[in-house]
Design a protein around this motif. Sequence first.
Motif, PDB file in Angstrom:
ATOM      1  N   UNK A  11      31.341  44.688  44.628  1.00 36.27           N
ATOM      2  CA  UNK A  11      31.488  44.616  43.170  1.00 36.27           C
ATOM      3  C   UNK A  11      32.904  44.978  42.745  1.00 36.27           C
ATOM      4  N   UNK A  12      33.493  46.000  43.379  1.00 37.76           N
ATOM      5  CA  UNK A  12      34.847  46.419  43.025  1.00 37.76           C
ATOM      6  C   UNK A  12      35.856  45.304  43.303  1.00 37.76           C
ATOM      7  N   UNK A  13      35.699  44.612  44.437  1.00 37.81           N
ATOM      8  CA  UNK A  13      36.600  43.502  44.772  1.00 37.81           C
ATOM      9  C   UNK A  13      36.389  42.344  43.800  1.00 37.81           C
ATOM     10  N   UNK A  14      35.141  41.985  43.588  1.00 38.20           N
ATOM     11  CA  UNK A  14      34.820  40.854  42.705  1.00 38.20           C
ATOM     12  C   UNK A  14      35.330  41.090  41.292  1.00 38.20           C
ATOM     13  N   UNK A  15      35.080  42.282  40.763  1.00 35.00           N
ATOM     14  CA  UNK A  15      35.502  42.581  39.394  1.00 35.00           C
ATOM     15  C   UNK A  15      37.028  42.561  39.268  1.00 35.00           C
ATOM     16  N   UNK A  16      37.721  43.005  40.295  1.00 34.50           N
ATOM     17  CA  UNK A  16      39.182  42.996  40.250  1.00 34.50           C
ATOM     18  C   UNK A  16      39.709  41.569  40.181  1.00 34.50           C
ATOM     19  N   UNK A  17      39.099  40.673  40.944  1.00 39.68           N
ATOM     20  CA  UNK A  17      39.505  39.263  40.876  1.00 39.68           C
ATOM     21  C   UNK A  17      39.222  38.698  39.497  1.00 39.68           C
ATOM     22  N   UNK A  18      38.021  38.954  38.986  1.00 39.92           N
ATOM     23  CA  UNK A  18      37.641  38.434  37.674  1.00 39.92           C
ATOM     24  C   UNK A  18      38.566  38.935  36.569  1.00 39.92           C
ATOM     25  N   UNK A  19      38.870  40.216  36.601  1.00 38.10           N
ATOM     26  CA  UNK A  19      39.565  40.834  35.477  1.00 38.10           C
ATOM     27  C   UNK A  19      41.084  40.744  35.560  1.00 38.10           C
ATOM     28  N   UNK A  20      41.627  40.620  36.770  1.00 38.59           N
ATOM     29  CA  UNK A  20      43.088  40.668  36.908  1.00 38.59           C
ATOM     30  C   UNK A  20      43.703  39.461  37.605  1.00 38.59           C
ATOM     31  N   UNK A  52      43.417  39.298  44.244  1.00 41.37           N
ATOM     32  CA  UNK A  52      42.289  39.305  45.178  1.00 41.37           C
ATOM     33  C   UNK A  52      42.568  40.215  46.367  1.00 41.37           C
ATOM     34  N   UNK A  53      42.204  41.491  46.273  1.00 45.18           N
ATOM     35  CA  UNK A  53      42.417  42.404  47.397  1.00 45.18           C
ATOM     36  C   UNK A  53      41.290  42.298  48.425  1.00 45.18           C
ATOM     37  N   UNK A  54      41.558  42.771  49.620  1.00 51.95           N
ATOM     38  CA  UNK A  54      40.537  42.946  50.658  1.00 51.95           C
ATOM     39  C   UNK A  54      39.817  41.653  51.029  1.00 51.95           C
ATOM     40  N   UNK A  55      40.534  40.527  51.032  1.00 53.80           N
ATOM     41  CA  UNK A  55      39.971  39.262  51.499  1.00 53.80           C
ATOM     42  C   UNK A  55      40.687  38.842  52.777  1.00 53.80           C
ATOM     43  N   UNK A  56      39.930  38.231  53.702  1.00 49.19           N
ATOM     44  CA  UNK A  56      40.481  37.746  54.967  1.00 49.19           C
ATOM     45  C   UNK A  56      40.138  36.276  55.160  1.00 49.19           C
ATOM     46  N   UNK A  57      41.154  35.440  55.502  1.00 49.62           N
ATOM     47  CA  UNK A  57      42.586  35.764  55.420  1.00 49.62           C
ATOM     48  C   UNK A  57      43.027  35.877  53.964  1.00 49.62           C
ATOM     49  N   UNK A  58      44.161  36.502  53.732  1.00 48.03           N
ATOM     50  CA  UNK A  58      44.629  36.700  52.360  1.00 48.03           C
ATOM     51  C   UNK A  58      44.892  35.337  51.715  1.00 48.03           C
ATOM     52  N   UNK A  59      44.214  35.015  50.611  1.00 45.20           N
ATOM     53  CA  UNK A  59      44.348  33.683  50.010  1.00 45.20           C
ATOM     54  C   UNK A  59      45.617  33.529  49.180  1.00 45.20           C
ATOM     55  N   UNK A  60      46.032  32.277  49.012  1.00 43.60           N
ATOM     56  CA  UNK A  60      47.165  31.978  48.167  1.00 43.60           C
ATOM     57  C   UNK A  60      46.785  31.976  46.700  1.00 43.60           C
ATOM     58  N   UNK A 102      31.534  31.255  46.776  1.00 41.86           N
ATOM     59  CA  UNK A 102      32.944  30.881  46.580  1.00 41.86           C
ATOM     60  C   UNK A 102      33.780  31.245  47.803  1.00 41.86           C
ATOM     61  N   UNK A 103      33.520  32.399  48.384  1.00 39.20           N
ATOM     62  CA  UNK A 103      34.269  32.799  49.582  1.00 39.20           C
ATOM     63  C   UNK A 103      33.979  31.845  50.737  1.00 39.20           C
ATOM     64  N   UNK A 104      32.718  31.470  50.899  1.00 37.31           N
ATOM     65  CA  UNK A 104      32.338  30.566  51.986  1.00 37.31           C
ATOM     66  C   UNK A 104      33.037  29.225  51.849  1.00 37.31           C
ATOM     67  N   UNK A 105      33.124  28.709  50.643  1.00 36.42           N
ATOM     68  CA  UNK A 105      33.776  27.421  50.407  1.00 36.42           C
ATOM     69  C   UNK A 105      35.237  27.426  50.852  1.00 36.42           C
ATOM     70  N   UNK A 106      35.874  28.589  50.713  1.00 37.64           N
ATOM     71  CA  UNK A 106      37.299  28.678  51.038  1.00 37.64           C
ATOM     72  C   UNK A 106      37.548  29.327  52.405  1.00 37.64           C
ATOM     73  N   UNK A 107      36.501  29.528  53.185  1.00 40.87           N
ATOM     74  CA  UNK A 107      36.661  30.097  54.513  1.00 40.87           C
ATOM     75  C   UNK A 107      37.144  31.532  54.514  1.00 40.87           C
ATOM     76  N   UNK A 108      36.703  32.309  53.531  1.00 43.89           N
ATOM     77  CA  UNK A 108      37.155  33.693  53.384  1.00 43.89           C
ATOM     78  C   UNK A 108      36.017  34.676  53.613  1.00 43.89           C
ATOM     79  N   UNK A 109      36.378  35.907  53.883  1.00 48.10           N
ATOM     80  CA  UNK A 109      35.404  36.996  53.991  1.00 48.10           C
ATOM     81  C   UNK A 109      35.989  38.247  53.352  1.00 48.10           C
ATOM     82  N   UNK A 110      35.132  39.204  53.052  1.00 48.96           N
ATOM     83  CA  UNK A 110      35.608  40.457  52.459  1.00 48.96           C
ATOM     84  C   UNK A 110      35.833  41.485  53.565  1.00 48.96           C
TER      85      UNK A 110
END
Length: 287
Positions: free
Chosen positions: A107-116, A119-127, A147-155
Motif C-alpha cells: 500500500x505504501x508503494x502504491x500510494x506513493x506512485x498514485x500521489x507523487x 515509483x520506489x521499490x520496483x524491480x527492475x526500476x521503471x522508466x 499493472x506490474x505484471x503487464x510491465x514485467x515488474x515486481x515489488x
Amino acid sequence: MRGFNLQGTPTFLARSPKRRHARGTCNRAAVARLHQVMSDLPEPIPAATLILLRPGSGSAPEILMMERSENMAFAAGALVFPGGRIDPEDHAMAASFPHPDAAARIAAIRETIEETGIAPALLPSPGEQIVAEIRAGLSQGRPFGELLFEHGLSVDLEALTRFARWCPNFRETRRFDTLFYLAEAPAGAHSASADCNEAVSTSWASASAVLQELEAGRAHAIFPTRRNLERLARFASIEEARADAALHPVQKITPWVEEREGRKWVCIPEGIGYPVTAEPLDTARRS
C-alpha cells in the motif's frame, strides 16, 4: 505551500526560533485514562505511509513532502508524507509474500506512485513513461499487481524499512492506524508531481528545513508528522535513519493528554526514538 518554489526547492534561508517543548514520561494513570477514552472510539482504519528519502545537496537527506488539499476531510492543507489506507487488493497481492506486513508495504508503494508519480521499490526500476502508465492505470482503478505484471515488474518489499506505527485517539472525523516506512527514492527519478486530487503540491527538502517552515507558520503539519520530522532531522544520511529504525523496534504509538502545571499537553512515551515527546495541546494540530 508557501516557502517552496515550483520545483520544490526551499526558498527560505534564515533559521526561525526553536520552539521549546517539554519532555514528559508515560505514567500509569495517563495510560489508564487513555484506555478508557479509546474504548469509546471507532475502529481505526489500517493505513501505510512512505517516508521517501534522497541524498541532499548538503549533509542531510531530503524528504518528499506533499501539501494536502484544503478540501480533504483529514489533514486538510497540511504537509504529509505519501500514503493512505490499505485496500483489499493490497491484501490479495500480499499473499505472495512472507512478510507479515506485506499488505502495508505494498500500500505504501502504491500510494506513493498514485500521489507523487515516483515509483520506489520496483524491480527492475521503471522508466518515466512506464511509471506514468502505471499511475494512470491506478487512477482508473486497475489492480496494482495487474499493472506490474503487464510491465514485467515486481515489488521489492525489502527496500522498505519499518520506522514507526501511529494510532492517535483524537476524536476527529477519521482515525488511522498507520505504519510508517523509510525508502530511498529511485536513482535518477523524475520530478514528483501532485495528483491534484488529494494533494496540491509536492516538494523535496530536509527535515530541518520543513520544520523551519512549520515554526515560521508558513506551513503546518499534524502531531505525528511533526514528531517524525523532528526524529528524521537528527540524521545526516539515509543509512543513519535506517540504523536508528533498527535500534527502536516499532511499537504502536497512541498519544495521550495530561496536565502539567495547569496546562494540557499531548504526550508520547520516552525512549522510542523521538527527541520531542510532548507538545501543548493548544498548539498540537490533530487533523
